[in-house]
Design a protein around this motif. Structure first.
Motif, PDB file in Angstrom:
ATOM      1  N   TYR A   1       0.869  -1.389  -0.065  1.00 30.56           N
ATOM      2  CA  TYR A   1       0.151  -0.056  -0.035  1.00 30.56           C
ATOM      3  C   TYR A   1       0.887   1.178  -0.156  1.00 30.56           C
ATOM      4  CZ  TYR A   1      -3.709  -3.194   1.406  1.00 30.56           C
ATOM      5  OH  TYR A   1      -4.757  -4.122   1.718  1.00 30.56           O
ATOM      6  N   GLY A   2       0.544   2.370  -0.770  1.00 32.29           N
ATOM      7  CA  GLY A   2       1.220   3.459  -0.779  1.00 32.29           C
ATOM      8  C   GLY A   2       2.306   3.390  -1.439  1.00 32.29           C
ATOM      9  N   SER A   3       3.270   4.425  -1.614  1.00 32.73           N
ATOM     10  CA  SER A   3       4.646   4.462  -2.588  1.00 32.73           C
ATOM     11  C   SER A   3       5.626   5.199  -1.843  1.00 32.73           C
ATOM     12  CB  SER A   3       4.183   5.141  -3.650  1.00 32.73           C
ATOM     13  OG  SER A   3       3.864   6.334  -3.590  1.00 32.73           O
ATOM     14  N   GLY A   4       6.897   5.006  -2.281  1.00 32.15           N
ATOM     15  CA  GLY A   4       7.939   5.479  -1.689  1.00 32.15           C
ATOM     16  C   GLY A   4       8.084   5.299  -0.202  1.00 32.15           C
ATOM     17  N   GLU A   5       8.574   6.468   0.618  1.00 26.84           N
ATOM     18  CA  GLU A   5       8.943   6.193   2.202  1.00 26.84           C
ATOM     19  C   GLU A   5       7.531   5.750   2.828  1.00 26.84           C
ATOM     20  OE1 GLU A   5      10.949   9.489   3.613  1.00 26.84           O
ATOM     21  OE2 GLU A   5      12.495   9.198   2.366  1.00 26.84           O
TER      22      GLU A   5
ATOM     23  N   VAL B   1      -3.669  -7.364  -6.008  1.00 25.02           N
ATOM     24  CA  VAL B   1      -2.499  -7.779  -5.465  1.00 25.02           C
ATOM     25  C   VAL B   1      -1.356  -7.135  -6.478  1.00 25.02           C
ATOM     26  CG1 VAL B   1      -3.447 -10.080  -5.113  1.00 25.02           C
ATOM     27  CG2 VAL B   1      -2.019  -9.834  -7.166  1.00 25.02           C
ATOM     28  N   SER B   2      -0.358  -6.964  -5.593  1.00 22.00           N
ATOM     29  CA  SER B   2       0.923  -6.246  -5.969  1.00 22.00           C
ATOM     30  C   SER B   2       1.763  -7.026  -7.205  1.00 22.00           C
ATOM     31  CB  SER B   2       1.718  -5.573  -5.062  1.00 22.00           C
ATOM     32  OG  SER B   2       0.959  -4.522  -4.248  1.00 22.00           O
ATOM     33  N   ALA B   3       1.871  -8.390  -6.642  1.00 16.33           N
ATOM     34  CA  ALA B   3       2.541  -9.254  -7.425  1.00 16.33           C
ATOM     35  C   ALA B   3       2.055 -10.670  -6.887  1.00 16.33           C
ATOM     36  CB  ALA B   3       4.109  -9.230  -7.129  1.00 16.33           C
ATOM     37  N   GLY B   4       2.309 -11.733  -7.824  1.00 17.28           N
ATOM     38  CA  GLY B   4       1.909 -13.170  -7.599  1.00 17.28           C
ATOM     39  C   GLY B   4       0.543 -13.415  -7.987  1.00 17.28           C
TER      40      GLY B   4
END
Length: 249
Positions: A17-21, A63-66
């Motif tokens: 969830y979110g991005s970067g730091e 999902v982000s991956a998988g």
């Protein structure tokens, strides 16, 4: 991975969830197979990723991956229409908040997913569910006329009415007193034993988890152990071990 007799599975599942730091990793490369006609409990410290895992498996979250599969259907490849059909035809849901329609009777709530799908209910199966759950004399009642335990039993009946491939239950006893919670758990157990249903339940309660065939434990977005034929004491000991070995995310 051997898929015969597998109701749902995840392979290399990541969810961020979110991005970067500000990015948070909720699931980090999860591999899990949930066997058909089995009652699986998913547990872990707060923030361990257990609800996220269930939502990804059920197609409620991307999902982000998988990859995620329900039976032989690849959930991660489906568009919105396919996901809607999958959730309608192959998946049942039981939530902590019941999510019943207040203007409908108990019977109408139970049959609502089939009504929306334009499917004719199997009334013999409906009768089996209703009688097993002790709802026969409550079918004409609206949710406000039912106790919390009765409302959750209606929600369980609704989840099973279409004979889904798998039922996902998210803290189904979280809003119930101990007696009502035990009634719901006994029914879920019987649905597996007598009717070969597949149940996947997220819970924080060791007593609830003891009704399952297997408990899968998560921490920091990863599956770190499993427990077969669990007892409440064994589940409690495992949870205590997880929580004292560092903070779960």
């Amino acid at each position: 991975m051997e898929t015969t007799g597998i109701a749902a599975r995840a392979e290399g599942l990541w969810k961020r969830y979110g991005s970067g730091e500000a990015q948070v990793t909720a699931l980090a490369g999860v591999d899990v197979a949930l066997r058909s006609a089995e009652f699986t409990a998913v547990m872990g410290p707060s923030g361990s990723g257990k609800s996220t895992l269930m939502h990804c498996l059920a197609g409620l979250d991307t999902v982000s991956a998988g990859e995620v599969f329900i039976g032989s259907t690849r959930v991660t490849g489906l568009r919105d229409a396919g996901l809607t059909a999958l959730r309608r035809d192959q998946i049942g849901f039981v939530f902590q908040q019941f999510n019943l329609m207040p203007t409908l009777s108990a019977q109408e709530n139970i049959l609502l997913p089939l009504t929306i799908a334009g499917r004719k209910p199997d009334m013999a199966w409906f009768d089996t569910i209703v009688d097993t759950l002790g709802l026969r004399d409550r079918l004409s009642h609206k949710p406000t006329e039912l106790s919390g335990g009765q409302q959750q039993r209606v929600a369980c009946a609704r989840a099973l009415a279409g004979r889904p491939a798998v039922v996902f239950a998210d803290e189904p006893t979280g809003n119930l007193d101990s007696r009502s919670g035990a009634e719901v758990l006994r029914f879920l157990r019987e649905a597996v034993d007598a009717h070969r249903q597949t149940i996947v339940m997220v819970t924080h309660d060791a007593g609830a988890a003891s009704y399952a065939d297997r408990v899968v434990f998560l921490k920091d977005g990863q599956i770190i152990s499993e427990l077969a034929a669990p007892t409440a004491d064994a589940v409690h000991d495992q949870l205590k071990s997880l929580e004292t070995s560092g903070d779960g995310r």
